[in-house]
Design a protein around this motif. Structure first.
Motif, PDB file in Angstrom:
ATOM      1  N   GLN A 111     -28.107 -34.988  35.218  1.00 54.61           N
ATOM      2  CA  GLN A 111     -27.309 -34.801  36.350  1.00 54.61           C
ATOM      3  C   GLN A 111     -26.652 -33.431  36.196  1.00 54.61           C
ATOM      4  O   GLN A 111     -26.272 -32.357  37.055  1.00 54.61           O
ATOM      5  CB  GLN A 111     -26.244 -35.946  36.993  1.00 54.61           C
ATOM      6  N   GLN A 112     -26.251 -33.322  34.761  1.00 56.45           N
ATOM      7  CA  GLN A 112     -25.408 -32.106  34.588  1.00 56.45           C
ATOM      8  C   GLN A 112     -26.430 -30.826  34.461  1.00 56.45           C
ATOM      9  O   GLN A 112     -26.122 -29.818  34.909  1.00 56.45           O
ATOM     10  CB  GLN A 112     -25.058 -32.380  32.732  1.00 56.45           C
ATOM     11  N   LYS A 113     -27.753 -31.031  34.222  1.00 57.26           N
ATOM     12  CA  LYS A 113     -28.757 -30.008  34.262  1.00 57.26           C
ATOM     13  C   LYS A 113     -28.867 -29.613  35.625  1.00 57.26           C
ATOM     14  O   LYS A 113     -29.097 -28.296  36.115  1.00 57.26           O
ATOM     15  CB  LYS A 113     -30.029 -30.566  33.596  1.00 57.26           C
ATOM     16  N   ILE A 114     -28.887 -30.642  36.889  1.00 53.79           N
ATOM     17  CA  ILE A 114     -28.728 -30.060  38.217  1.00 53.79           C
ATOM     18  C   ILE A 114     -27.721 -29.231  38.534  1.00 53.79           C
ATOM     19  O   ILE A 114     -27.856 -28.433  39.436  1.00 53.79           O
ATOM     20  CB  ILE A 114     -29.229 -31.337  38.966  1.00 53.79           C
ATOM     21  N   GLN A 115     -26.369 -29.707  38.082  1.00 55.73           N
ATOM     22  CA  GLN A 115     -25.401 -29.237  38.454  1.00 55.73           C
ATOM     23  C   GLN A 115     -25.222 -27.816  37.899  1.00 55.73           C
ATOM     24  O   GLN A 115     -24.840 -26.625  38.391  1.00 55.73           O
ATOM     25  CB  GLN A 115     -24.187 -29.780  37.788  1.00 55.73           C
ATOM     26  N   LEU A 116     -26.046 -27.558  36.744  1.00 57.45           N
ATOM     27  CA  LEU A 116     -26.240 -26.185  36.031  1.00 57.45           C
ATOM     28  C   LEU A 116     -27.009 -25.170  37.040  1.00 57.45           C
ATOM     29  O   LEU A 116     -26.658 -24.287  37.362  1.00 57.45           O
ATOM     30  CB  LEU A 116     -26.571 -26.431  34.743  1.00 57.45           C
ATOM     31  N   ILE A 117     -28.134 -25.845  37.619  1.00 55.90           N
ATOM     32  CA  ILE A 117     -29.067 -24.979  38.219  1.00 55.90           C
ATOM     33  C   ILE A 117     -28.134 -24.722  39.495  1.00 55.90           C
ATOM     34  O   ILE A 117     -28.296 -23.511  40.166  1.00 55.90           O
ATOM     35  CB  ILE A 117     -30.325 -25.820  38.807  1.00 55.90           C
ATOM     36  N   SER A 118     -27.380 -25.175  39.907  1.00 61.48           N
ATOM     37  CA  SER A 118     -26.762 -25.135  41.332  1.00 61.48           C
ATOM     38  C   SER A 118     -25.491 -23.829  41.145  1.00 61.48           C
ATOM     39  O   SER A 118     -25.283 -23.378  42.049  1.00 61.48           O
ATOM     40  CB  SER A 118     -25.692 -26.359  41.870  1.00 61.48           C
ATOM     41  N   SER A 119     -25.338 -23.810  39.757  1.00 54.26           N
ATOM     42  CA  SER A 119     -24.341 -22.794  39.584  1.00 54.26           C
ATOM     43  C   SER A 119     -24.997 -21.405  39.200  1.00 54.26           C
ATOM     44  O   SER A 119     -24.294 -20.387  39.188  1.00 54.26           O
ATOM     45  CB  SER A 119     -23.501 -23.031  38.245  1.00 54.26           C
ATOM     46  N   ILE A 120     -26.196 -21.159  39.029  1.00 58.61           N
ATOM     47  CA  ILE A 120     -27.043 -20.057  38.617  1.00 58.61           C
ATOM     48  C   ILE A 120     -28.172 -19.700  39.375  1.00 58.61           C
ATOM     49  O   ILE A 120     -28.641 -18.633  39.298  1.00 58.61           O
ATOM     50  CB  ILE A 120     -27.415 -20.185  36.984  1.00 58.61           C
ATOM     51  N   ALA A 121     -28.706 -20.561  40.423  1.00 58.96           N
ATOM     52  CA  ALA A 121     -29.727 -20.392  41.179  1.00 58.96           C
ATOM     53  C   ALA A 121     -29.777 -19.179  42.097  1.00 58.96           C
ATOM     54  O   ALA A 121     -30.877 -18.526  42.334  1.00 58.96           O
ATOM     55  CB  ALA A 121     -30.227 -21.718  42.036  1.00 58.96           C
ATOM     56  N   HIS A 122     -28.642 -18.804  42.448  1.00 61.85           N
ATOM     57  CA  HIS A 122     -28.290 -17.777  43.486  1.00 61.85           C
ATOM     58  C   HIS A 122     -28.107 -16.312  42.760  1.00 61.85           C
ATOM     59  O   HIS A 122     -27.746 -15.290  43.570  1.00 61.85           O
ATOM     60  CB  HIS A 122     -27.140 -17.932  44.341  1.00 61.85           C
ATOM     61  N   ASP A 123     -28.292 -16.517  41.424  1.00 62.46           N
ATOM     62  CA  ASP A 123     -28.249 -15.113  40.637  1.00 62.46           C
ATOM     63  C   ASP A 123     -26.942 -14.636  40.608  1.00 62.46           C
ATOM     64  O   ASP A 123     -26.971 -13.393  41.085  1.00 62.46           O
ATOM     65  CB  ASP A 123     -29.381 -14.402  41.091  1.00 62.46           C
ATOM     66  N   PRO A 124     -25.897 -15.347  40.252  1.00 57.40           N
ATOM     67  CA  PRO A 124     -24.360 -14.731  40.369  1.00 57.40           C
ATOM     68  C   PRO A 124     -24.301 -13.581  39.425  1.00 57.40           C
ATOM     69  O   PRO A 124     -24.886 -13.221  38.347  1.00 57.40           O
ATOM     70  CB  PRO A 124     -23.388 -15.867  40.139  1.00 57.40           C
ATOM     71  N   ASP A 125     -23.168 -12.723  39.736  1.00 54.45           N
ATOM     72  CA  ASP A 125     -22.929 -11.554  38.704  1.00 54.45           C
ATOM     73  C   ASP A 125     -21.625 -11.981  37.530  1.00 54.45           C
ATOM     74  O   ASP A 125     -21.867 -11.608  36.667  1.00 54.45           O
ATOM     75  CB  ASP A 125     -21.833 -10.484  39.620  1.00 54.45           C
ATOM     76  N   ILE A 126     -21.086 -12.980  38.184  1.00 53.68           N
ATOM     77  CA  ILE A 126     -20.159 -13.576  37.208  1.00 53.68           C
ATOM     78  C   ILE A 126     -20.348 -15.234  36.890  1.00 53.68           C
ATOM     79  O   ILE A 126     -20.383 -15.953  38.128  1.00 53.68           O
ATOM     80  CB  ILE A 126     -18.667 -13.277  37.428  1.00 53.68           C
ATOM     81  N   VAL A 127     -20.358 -15.683  36.001  1.00 53.10           N
ATOM     82  CA  VAL A 127     -20.660 -17.241  35.694  1.00 53.10           C
ATOM     83  C   VAL A 127     -19.495 -17.855  34.850  1.00 53.10           C
ATOM     84  O   VAL A 127     -19.212 -17.158  33.798  1.00 53.10           O
ATOM     85  CB  VAL A 127     -22.132 -17.312  34.881  1.00 53.10           C
ATOM     86  N   VAL A 128     -19.042 -18.789  35.505  1.00 53.04           N
ATOM     87  CA  VAL A 128     -18.113 -19.692  34.861  1.00 53.04           C
ATOM     88  C   VAL A 128     -18.694 -20.903  34.339  1.00 53.04           C
ATOM     89  O   VAL A 128     -18.986 -21.814  35.227  1.00 53.04           O
ATOM     90  CB  VAL A 128     -16.767 -19.786  35.541  1.00 53.04           C
ATOM     91  N   PHE A 129     -18.589 -21.310  33.062  1.00 48.84           N
ATOM     92  CA  PHE A 129     -19.078 -22.545  32.485  1.00 48.84           C
ATOM     93  C   PHE A 129     -17.954 -23.359  32.045  1.00 48.84           C
ATOM     94  O   PHE A 129     -17.403 -22.785  30.967  1.00 48.84           O
ATOM     95  CB  PHE A 129     -20.086 -22.284  31.404  1.00 48.84           C
ATOM     96  N   ASP A 130     -17.462 -24.486  32.677  1.00 49.97           N
ATOM     97  CA  ASP A 130     -16.372 -25.264  32.121  1.00 49.97           C
ATOM     98  C   ASP A 130     -17.016 -26.446  31.499  1.00 49.97           C
ATOM     99  O   ASP A 130     -17.573 -27.391  32.226  1.00 49.97           O
ATOM    100  CB  ASP A 130     -15.616 -25.618  33.292  1.00 49.97           C
ATOM    101  N   GLU A 131     -16.987 -26.692  30.403  1.00 49.00           N
ATOM    102  CA  GLU A 131     -17.282 -27.913  29.602  1.00 49.00           C
ATOM    103  C   GLU A 131     -19.027 -28.005  29.962  1.00 49.00           C
ATOM    104  O   GLU A 131     -19.189 -29.162  30.477  1.00 49.00           O
ATOM    105  CB  GLU A 131     -16.712 -29.108  29.869  1.00 49.00           C
ATOM    106  N   PRO A 132     -19.928 -27.027  29.813  1.00 51.78           N
ATOM    107  CA  PRO A 132     -21.146 -27.123  30.230  1.00 51.78           C
ATOM    108  C   PRO A 132     -21.962 -28.093  29.469  1.00 51.78           C
ATOM    109  O   PRO A 132     -22.985 -28.695  29.840  1.00 51.78           O
ATOM    110  CB  PRO A 132     -21.757 -25.844  29.896  1.00 51.78           C
ATOM    111  N   PHE A 133     -21.664 -28.575  28.152  1.00 50.77           N
ATOM    112  CA  PHE A 133     -22.374 -29.390  27.332  1.00 50.77           C
ATOM    113  C   PHE A 133     -21.899 -30.981  27.483  1.00 50.77           C
ATOM    114  O   PHE A 133     -22.321 -31.687  26.605  1.00 50.77           O
ATOM    115  CB  PHE A 133     -22.522 -28.770  25.788  1.00 50.77           C
TER     116      PHE A 133
END
Length: 308
Positions: free
Chosen positions: A135-157
């Motif tokens: 589920q965390q991997k799917i959440q990760l995809i939702s944060s980067i799939a749109h090719d953002p300019d600025i990415v914020v990772f909060d406790e990604p692991f």
């Protein structure tokens, strides 16, 4: 790109949540935003992402006020926020289009990341049928799939096993390689040291220390050597007052002055079978405890280390 937060303040009623927060994050680099729970990290991130306004200060991109219509954000929160009963592929495509992608590009991007993270076989399943790590991997995809300019990772692991953590590491490195601005918040200091050049440690809404990790470490007194050798017992016997055993093969040698480093190292290497020897620098975890912890907690940790 250069992102700057200048003198950011946030007041909720009579409580000052943030007081003059300043930092700069650059594209192609990861910036570590650190602090204990309640330190003000989430408030800072929410202001950066325009969830709510600061009470004072400004946010600049390349020297100009940040235009939220022209810059896209990707945000991986610590808490999961996707739809548990909806099909994974459908909601990932939907979220990417909400963030400005055409449906065609969204389908291509989502399928690319599902394949990259070994999740393609699950794309037509509801999210809640997956393990916590997946589920965390799917959440990760939702944060980067749109090719953002600025990415914020909060406790990604959070919740990832070592294999999936390694996959996520490659994703983070790819975002940095693609010249994005990456802001990284985690309590796992090994990842901060791996990805970030610069950090800021917060406590009670204020900056305790900030700057380049290497320079912060080098600012500490460099009068201790860490020695790895099968002869540590012999070294300890000869230099008892200067040495502290760590275990059967490691010890710390405290010098009167850092200027003695070369002379002492040469002498020890000549007299003993030394596997490795070098200046003992504080770990990022040590620095975090020093600046983010309470005095009582720091004293307790110091006492434990001295007893060892």
């Amino acid at each position: 790109m250069k992102l700057e937060l200048k003198n950011i303040k946030k007041v909720f009623g009579k409580k000052t949540a943030l007081n003059n927060i300043n930092f700069t994050a650059k594209s192609g680099h990861a910036f570590g935003l650190l602090g204990r729970n309640g330190a003000g990290k989430t408030t800072t991130i929410r202001i950066l992402m325009n969830v709510f306004k600061a009470s004072g200060g400004e946010i600049l991109l390349d020297g100009k006020p940040l235009d939220y219509k022209a810059v896209s954000f990707g945000y991986l929160p610590e808490e999961r926020g996707l739809y548990p009963k909806e099909k994974i592929l459908d909601q990932l495509i939907y979220l990417a289009t909400l963030k400005g992608m055409s449906k065609k590009d969204a389908i291509t991007s989502v399928n690319y990341w599902l394949d990259f993270l070994n999740m393609s076989e699950h794309k037509n399943k509801p999210l809640d049928t997956l393990s916590k790590g997946n589920q965390q991997k799917i959440q990760l995809i939702s944060s980067i799939a749109h090719d953002p300019d600025i990415v914020v990772f909060d406790e990604p692991f959070s919740g990832l096993d070592p294999v999936n953590a390694r996959l996520l590491e490659s994703v983070v490195k790819e975002q940095i390689k693609q010249n994005k601005i990456v802001i990284f918040s985690s309590h796992q200091m090994n990842y901060i040291e791996e990805f970030c050049d610069d950090i800021l440690i917060m406590k009670n809404g204020e900056i305790m220390i900030s700057g380049n990790i290497k320079q912060i470490k080098q600012s500490y007194e460099r009068n201790k050597l860490k020695i790895e050798s099968k002869d540590v017992q012999k070294i300890k016997a000869e230099y008892e007052n200067e040495c502290q055993l760590i275990d059967d093969t490691d010890l710390i040698y405290k010098m009167v002055s850092a200027d003695q480093k070369q002379k002492i190292m040469q002498k020890l290497i000549k007299e003993y079978d030394i596997d490795s020897i070098g200046i003992l620098e504080p770990t990022l975890n040590d620095i975090f405890v020093e600046y983010a912890g309470d005095e009582k907690e720091i004293d307790e940790i110091t006492n434990i280390k001295e007893k060892r």
